[in-house]
Design a protein around this motif. Structure first.
Motif, PDB file in Angstrom:
ATOM      1  N   UNK A 510      11.223  -2.422  -5.028  1.00  0.00           N
ATOM      2  CA  UNK A 510      12.337  -2.326  -4.255  1.00  0.00           C
ATOM      3  C   UNK A 510      12.036  -2.963  -2.914  1.00  0.00           C
ATOM      4  N   UNK A 511      12.820  -3.679  -2.456  1.00  0.00           N
ATOM      5  CA  UNK A 511      12.790  -4.162  -1.105  1.00  0.00           C
ATOM      6  C   UNK A 511      12.264  -3.174   0.135  1.00  0.00           C
ATOM      7  N   UNK A 512      11.430  -3.250   0.723  1.00  0.00           N
ATOM      8  CA  UNK A 512      11.065  -2.312   1.814  1.00  0.00           C
ATOM      9  C   UNK A 512      10.962  -2.673   3.188  1.00  0.00           C
ATOM     10  N   UNK A 513      11.271  -2.058   4.418  1.00  0.00           N
ATOM     11  CA  UNK A 513      11.255  -2.476   5.579  1.00  0.00           C
ATOM     12  C   UNK A 513      10.371  -1.780   6.495  1.00  0.00           C
ATOM     13  N   UNK A 514       9.297  -1.264   5.935  1.00  0.00           N
ATOM     14  CA  UNK A 514       8.415  -0.352   6.641  1.00  0.00           C
ATOM     15  C   UNK A 514       6.938  -0.928   6.139  1.00  0.00           C
ATOM     16  N   UNK A 515       6.021  -0.467   6.927  1.00  0.00           N
ATOM     17  CA  UNK A 515       4.348  -0.596   6.655  1.00  0.00           C
ATOM     18  C   UNK A 515       3.842   0.703   7.045  1.00  0.00           C
ATOM     19  N   UNK A 516       2.939   0.831   6.102  1.00  0.00           N
ATOM     20  CA  UNK A 516       2.175   2.324   6.005  1.00  0.00           C
ATOM     21  C   UNK A 516       0.813   1.817   6.554  1.00  0.00           C
ATOM     22  N   UNK A 517       0.280   2.751   7.256  1.00  0.00           N
ATOM     23  CA  UNK A 517      -0.966   2.874   7.967  1.00  0.00           C
ATOM     24  C   UNK A 517      -1.836   4.128   7.949  1.00  0.00           C
ATOM     25  N   UNK A 518      -2.840   3.932   7.050  1.00  0.00           N
ATOM     26  CA  UNK A 518      -3.751   5.258   6.802  1.00  0.00           C
ATOM     27  C   UNK A 518      -5.156   4.729   6.678  1.00  0.00           C
ATOM     28  N   UNK A 519      -5.803   5.673   6.426  1.00  0.00           N
ATOM     29  CA  UNK A 519      -7.386   5.738   6.375  1.00  0.00           C
ATOM     30  C   UNK A 519      -7.895   6.244   7.567  1.00  0.00           C
ATOM     31  N   UNK A 520      -8.845   5.693   8.370  1.00  0.00           N
ATOM     32  CA  UNK A 520      -9.516   6.105   9.472  1.00  0.00           C
ATOM     33  C   UNK A 520      -8.646   5.715  10.730  1.00  0.00           C
ATOM     34  N   UNK A 521      -7.438   6.266  10.841  1.00  0.00           N
ATOM     35  CA  UNK A 521      -6.792   6.290  11.874  1.00  0.00           C
ATOM     36  C   UNK A 521      -6.632   7.608  12.674  1.00  0.00           C
ATOM     37  N   UNK A 522      -6.098   7.811  13.834  1.00  0.00           N
ATOM     38  CA  UNK A 522      -5.908   9.162  14.218  1.00  0.00           C
ATOM     39  C   UNK A 522      -4.420   9.912  13.866  1.00  0.00           C
ATOM     40  N   UNK A 523      -3.401   9.023  13.519  1.00  0.00           N
ATOM     41  CA  UNK A 523      -2.210   9.572  13.073  1.00  0.00           C
ATOM     42  C   UNK A 523      -1.747   8.626  11.892  1.00  0.00           C
ATOM     43  N   UNK A 562      -1.802  -7.485  -4.452  1.00  0.00           N
ATOM     44  CA  UNK A 562      -2.661  -8.497  -3.861  1.00  0.00           C
ATOM     45  C   UNK A 562      -3.285  -7.779  -2.693  1.00  0.00           C
ATOM     46  N   UNK A 563      -4.466  -8.223  -2.165  1.00  0.00           N
ATOM     47  CA  UNK A 563      -5.157  -7.617  -1.151  1.00  0.00           C
ATOM     48  C   UNK A 563      -5.840  -8.742  -0.163  1.00  0.00           C
ATOM     49  N   UNK A 564      -5.826  -8.322   1.263  1.00  0.00           N
ATOM     50  CA  UNK A 564      -6.545  -9.265   2.104  1.00  0.00           C
ATOM     51  C   UNK A 564      -7.343  -8.454   3.194  1.00  0.00           C
ATOM     52  N   UNK A 565      -7.683  -9.013   3.984  1.00  0.00           N
ATOM     53  CA  UNK A 565      -8.745  -8.309   5.196  1.00  0.00           C
ATOM     54  C   UNK A 565      -7.955  -8.079   6.271  1.00  0.00           C
ATOM     55  N   UNK A 566      -6.815  -8.557   6.463  1.00  0.00           N
ATOM     56  CA  UNK A 566      -6.028  -8.342   7.699  1.00  0.00           C
ATOM     57  C   UNK A 566      -5.872  -9.529   8.299  1.00  0.00           C
ATOM     58  N   UNK A 567      -6.632 -10.707   8.042  1.00  0.00           N
ATOM     59  CA  UNK A 567      -6.574 -12.052   8.688  1.00  0.00           C
ATOM     60  C   UNK A 567      -4.954 -12.788   8.453  1.00  0.00           C
ATOM     61  N   UNK A 568      -4.147 -12.168   7.431  1.00  0.00           N
ATOM     62  CA  UNK A 568      -3.032 -13.031   7.385  1.00  0.00           C
ATOM     63  C   UNK A 568      -1.968 -12.053   8.006  1.00  0.00           C
ATOM     64  N   UNK A 569      -0.482 -12.671   8.023  1.00  0.00           N
ATOM     65  CA  UNK A 569       0.505 -11.937   8.752  1.00  0.00           C
ATOM     66  C   UNK A 569       0.900 -10.654   7.723  1.00  0.00           C
ATOM     67  N   UNK A 570       1.283  -9.601   8.549  1.00  0.00           N
ATOM     68  CA  UNK A 570       1.695  -8.409   7.801  1.00  0.00           C
ATOM     69  C   UNK A 570       3.258  -8.530   7.522  1.00  0.00           C
ATOM     70  N   UNK A 571       3.468  -8.332   6.091  1.00  0.00           N
ATOM     71  CA  UNK A 571       4.921  -8.355   5.377  1.00  0.00           C
ATOM     72  C   UNK A 571       5.339  -6.779   5.403  1.00  0.00           C
ATOM     73  N   UNK A 572       6.824  -6.987   4.922  1.00  0.00           N
ATOM     74  CA  UNK A 572       7.466  -5.591   4.616  1.00  0.00           C
ATOM     75  C   UNK A 572       6.839  -5.042   3.402  1.00  0.00           C
ATOM     76  N   UNK A 573       6.480  -3.809   3.666  1.00  0.00           N
ATOM     77  CA  UNK A 573       6.120  -2.982   2.502  1.00  0.00           C
ATOM     78  C   UNK A 573       4.541  -3.049   2.326  1.00  0.00           C
ATOM     79  N   UNK A 574       4.023  -3.761   3.329  1.00  0.00           N
ATOM     80  CA  UNK A 574       2.346  -3.661   3.309  1.00  0.00           C
ATOM     81  C   UNK A 574       1.739  -2.362   3.623  1.00  0.00           C
ATOM     82  N   UNK A 575       0.514  -1.856   3.187  1.00  0.00           N
ATOM     83  CA  UNK A 575      -0.084  -0.903   3.406  1.00  0.00           C
ATOM     84  C   UNK A 575      -1.573  -1.270   4.023  1.00  0.00           C
ATOM     85  N   UNK A 576      -1.514  -0.839   5.349  1.00  0.00           N
ATOM     86  CA  UNK A 576      -2.742  -1.131   6.030  1.00  0.00           C
ATOM     87  C   UNK A 576      -3.495   0.091   5.989  1.00  0.00           C
TER      88      UNK A 576
END
Length: 611
Positions: A510-523, A562-576
């Motif tokens: 499904x199309x998504x309008x959000x970006x998920x941030x997880x891992x070694x971040x504070x919140x 697919x996966x990249x190292x953050x050097x590309x632009x962020x799209x809708x539905x990406x998970x950082x």
């Protein structure tokens, strides 16, 4: 239809110290990354095009669609097994022995000893694993025929009174005062009352009532011998079944006994022969009315053939070398509808013999002792089943011909273009998931071997190795809980010419309008996508890096896998996902793992769900 979505791995943001924290946070990620070594092979790359774009053509339903194709005297138990005990029911008159003989069940908690582990058990052995088959017959059933030694309660009242328990004598009579002998031997239990009543009425014609009751049958002993675990003489009644007496002797010896050659011997002559195969297949069981000191003799095992594979009954089957055929044995084994061929192995002329034949030729096969037959489904179906996750407006499965390509099925799919993310379409494939699971097991084996076999040169090193081993064992348990998904990334390729396999699942997220941030971040959190925002700005919105975060170790997982190292632009539905830095305070084995996680994940084309 459930919505297709990307399930993400979220990690605890707490400020944990030491190697335990690294193990908990990144154990699952490590398992996921290991899978990609083999999973990447599933990336489909098509150098030629078919004149259609990967996302531009509409997904629609064509006019032609075919969705379906259609188990007193007893010899000493040599191994000390518990002997049977009578389980008493309500009072039925007479003494304990009579109660035991009038239909109570015999409980045999340990009568059947454990047998050695065999590749295949003999057909018929399942009889003696079912406690319901060792019940005693009810000696006072309506069709039971009165025999010598039986005890009958007779009561008369009215003009004459009488109340006594009479025993059927050797002439088959009971004796009634003032009436004389009454012949009852051979009379059924249901006819007994009428037989006694008519004899009384022949003397007392009026005002004498009669009541009779068969209290119990004469106990007898039957010898069970031959190929049984515990030969001996066992108590029972005339109408107890052969199966009951065999169960008392521990069943039939699975290594040496025959389930097809069982004889009932009386005074040296065979009065009945039992083939348990006929009982199992047709319900045929000879009616045997036992006499005292009869013998049940289990013969030696006949030649056998082991049948396994695509059959309902995997067993070793006895056969008659002179008369049995392959089709007779196959009928007992009950081949599955999909079975098509038989692999036959054995010895012929002192040499190894192998042949592979269609099932249609099994009728001409002459079995030989020791042969093994493996039934296989060795024909491909003309159609395959392809599932679709995300097909909200149409069917979720299609039956299509073999050699069908993904583009052909895509045209059968009806979707809402305002909701479906066609550019992120991907595939789940069972064969890829299997290879990924094999990769997990191999990687875990290598990890355990490297940690558990490492040498220690000091007491300190030894203590560290013990802690590492304990952590790795917990880590391995966590990784083994991961179920491979078998995802095949299609993005960036012309996937329309990709050949499909049976069981493939096309996933349309499904199309998504959000970006998920997880891992070694504070919140860790999910935020709304904004155009032209950098990876760093999204991380700042999640509170910035934690004290373990490494700004140089960032992975971005896209909804198409697919996966990249953050050097590309962020799209809708990406998970950082921010990876940890390899701290000098952690165990060396985990510092190595963090490095491997990062490098393998960057080159991956398959990312599995690790929740």
């Amino acid at each position: 239809m459930r919505a297709a979505s990307i399930r993400v791995v979220d990690v605890d943001r707490g400020r944990y110290q030491g190697a335990c924290a690294y193990m908990r946070i990144w154990g699952t990620i490590f398992a996921v990354s290991l899978l990609t070594v083999l999973g990447a092979e599933a990336l489909y790359a098509q150098s030629s095009t078919s004149g259609q774009t990967s996302s531009g053509a509409p997904l629609r339903a064509p006019q032609t669609l075919n969705e379906s194709e259609p188990l007193s005297d007893i010899f000493e138990d040599p191994q000390g097994y518990e002997q049977p005990h009578a389980v008493q029911g309500g009072a039925v008159g007479g003494d304990l022995l009579l109660r035991e003989q009038s239909g109570s069940r015999i409980d045999i908690p340990k009568a059947v000893p454990p047998s050695p582990e065999l590749a295949l058990r003999p057909f018929g052995s399942q009889i003696f694993t079912n406690s319901g088959l060792v019940d005693r017959s009810v000696g006072v059933n309506p069709d039971y025929r009165i025999a010598q030694g039986d005890r009958i309660a007779v009561r008369m009242w009215g003009a004459r009174t009488f109340d006594s328990i009479l025993v059927v004598d050797i002439q088959g009579n009971i004796f009634l005062p003032e009436i004389g002998p009454v012949k009852v031997e051979g009379t059924t239990n249901s006819q007994l009352a009428q037989r006694v009543r008519s004899s009384v009425a022949s003397v007392f014609t009026d005002n004498v009532k009669v009541y009779t009751n068969l209290l119990g049958t004469q106990p007898l002993g039957v010898f069970v011998t031959g190929s049984v675990p515990y030969p001996g003489r066992y108590p029972g009644s005339k109408d107890d079944s052969v199966l009951y007496y065999l169960a008392r002797a521990g069943g039939i010896d699975v290594q040496s006994g025959s389930f097809r050659n069982i004889r009932v011997v009386r005074r040296g002559a065979t009065v009945a022969t039992i083939d348990l195969y006929k009982f199992l297949s047709d319900g045929e069981m000879p009616a045997v009315r036992f006499s005292d000191n009869d013998s049940i003799v289990v013969g030696s095992r006949m030649p056998t053939v082991a049948i396994s594979g695509d059959v309902r009954n995997e067993y070793r089957y006895e056969f008659d070398p002179m008369h049995s055929t392959g089709s007779e044995l196959l009928a007992l084994a009950q081949a599955q509808p999909s079975a098509s061929h038989a692999l036959i192995r054995g010895i012929r002329g002192g040499k190894q013999f192998n042949t592979y034949v269609p099932l249609s030729q099994i009728a001409t096969y002459k079995p030989t002792d020791g042969d093994s037959i493996e039934i296989e489904a060795d024909r491909e179906s003309e159609t395959i089943v392809v599932k679709v996750d995300g097909n909200d407006m149409g069917p979720s499965a299609f039956a299509v011909p073999r050699a069908t390509r993904l583009g052909e099925v895509a045209q059968l799919v009806e979707i809402d273009p305002s909701l479906a993310d066609i550019d992120s379409i991907y595939l789940r494939r069972q064969s890829v998931a299997l290879r990924q699971q094999q990769a997990i097991e191999q990687a875990l084996f290598e990890l355990q071997r490297s940690v558990l076999t490492d040498n220690s040169i000091s007491a300190t090193d030894s203590a560290i190795r013990v802690q590492e081993a304990a952590l790795v064992e917990r880590f391995v348990s966590q990784v083994r809980a991961v179920q491979p998904e078998g995802r095949v990334v299609l993005a960036g390729n012309d996937w329309r010419n990709m050949l499909l396999e049976d069981g493939d699942e096309i996933v349309i997220p499904k199309k998504s309008d959000v970006v998920v941030i997880s891992g070694e971040v504070k919140v860790p959190q999910t935020v709304l996508w904004q155009n032209r925002r950098s990876v760093r700005s999204y991380i700042d919105e999640a509170g910035g890096l934690s004290n373990r975060g490494d700004a140089g170790r960032i992975l971005v997982l896209r909804s198409d896998g697919s996966v990249h190292d953050g050097s590309k632009s962020i799209r809708k539905g990406d998970h950082i996902m921010v990876l940890p830095a390899a701290s000098q305070k952690t165990f060396a084995v985990f510092k190595d793992l963090v490095e491997v996680i990062y490098r393998v994940a960057l080159s991956a084309a398959v990312v599995l769900n690790a929740n």
